[in-house]
Design a protein around this motif. Structure first.
Motif, PDB file in Angstrom:
ATOM      1  N   LYS A 120       0.828  -1.209   0.000  1.00  0.00           N
ATOM      2  CA  LYS A 120       0.000   0.000   0.000  1.00  0.00           C
ATOM      3  C   LYS A 120       0.857   1.251   0.000  1.00  0.00           C
ATOM      4  O   LYS A 120       0.617   2.193  -0.760  1.00  0.00           O
ATOM      5  N   GLU A 124       1.127   3.966  -2.990  1.00  0.00           N
ATOM      6  CA  GLU A 124       0.759   5.352  -2.711  1.00  0.00           C
ATOM      7  C   GLU A 124       1.885   6.309  -3.091  1.00  0.00           C
ATOM      8  O   GLU A 124       1.642   7.398  -3.610  1.00  0.00           O
ATOM      9  N   ASP A 129      -3.326   5.119  -5.438  1.00  0.00           N
ATOM     10  CA  ASP A 129      -3.932   5.087  -4.108  1.00  0.00           C
ATOM     11  C   ASP A 129      -5.440   4.881  -4.199  1.00  0.00           C
ATOM     12  O   ASP A 129      -5.998   4.726  -5.290  1.00  0.00           O
TER      13      ASP A 129
END
Length: 224
Positions: A120, A124, A129
């Motif tokens: 993640k 991002e 995202d």
């Protein structure tokens, strides 16, 4: 800092009567963006395959941090030391962006939840995202798919990135963004980035340019 070096390297396809690569001598280090340019059939992709440990030279040696690849476990080398980015992205179509990035870490034995959290954060950092992380590759743009591919590369922890025409399927704007990302990885995080490309604009933005023709490679002196 990581270092990849080839010394007096030759390569000939099995059954062929001439060398595809001839007396290759070059060195690539962390902190630099390198471009290898040359016409189709000149041996660029073959050289990249040898650097990836997918092919073995007919003669000569290739070393990583002064260790000869022939003395190393090549599966371990490909898993831990190098990572590849392709023109066609090579994402798993039935895995989401997040799952694509998590996969190599889980394969290495990292806890699934830890792998997801790291994935993640990496996604991002590259502008993937929100709900984009849960999309399948077909639901992402070409530029987004290539950023997922780069994120997967970063997740492996390998410090050498081998990129085979990474902007070949992208438009100008997305190509520029991908090269900016690769520059940042080299200059700010000490990755050794090696790009095989036909695009001279990419070469002009690289720290070092190597031209290969008829299996012979030479470094090009750049005017900055």
């Amino acid at each position: 800092m990581v270092k990849l070096e080839m010394k007096n390297l030759y390569y000939r396809y099995k059954g062929a009567n001439k060398d595809v690569l001839k007396d290759i001598n070059c060195r690539f280090e962390g902190g630099e963006l390198n471009a290898i340019v040359g016409p189709s059939g000149s041996g660029k992709t073959t050289l990249l395959s040898i650097m990836a440990g997918l092919d073995k030279p007919t003669q000569g040696i290739i070393t990583i941090n002064d260790k000869d690849l022939k003395d190393l476990d090549l599966d371990e080398y490909r898993r831990d030391s190098i990572s590849m980015i392709f023109q066609a992205f090579q994402l798993f179509p039935l895995l989401t962006a997040l799952e694509n990035v998590s996969f190599p870490m889980i394969y290495k034995g990292i806890d699934k939840n830890q792998a997801r959290e790291k994935s993640k954060k990496v996604l991002e950092s590259l502008g993937i995202d929100g709900d984009k992380q849960s999309r399948y590759p077909a639901k992402l743009s070409g530029g987004e798919q290539q950023r997922v591919a780069i994120a997967r590369t970063l997740a492996t922890g390998a410090k050498i990135i081998l990129a085979d025409e990474p902007t070949g399927n992208l438009d100008g704007e997305n190509s520029k963004r991908i090269i900016e990302i690769l520059q940042e990885l080299a200059h700010k995080q000490d990755f050794c980035v090696i790009i095989v490309t036909h695009d001279m604009e990419i070469a002009e933005q690289s720290d070092n340019v190597w031209r290969i023709k008829d299996g012979i490679i030479e470094q090009v002196e750049q005017v900055k």
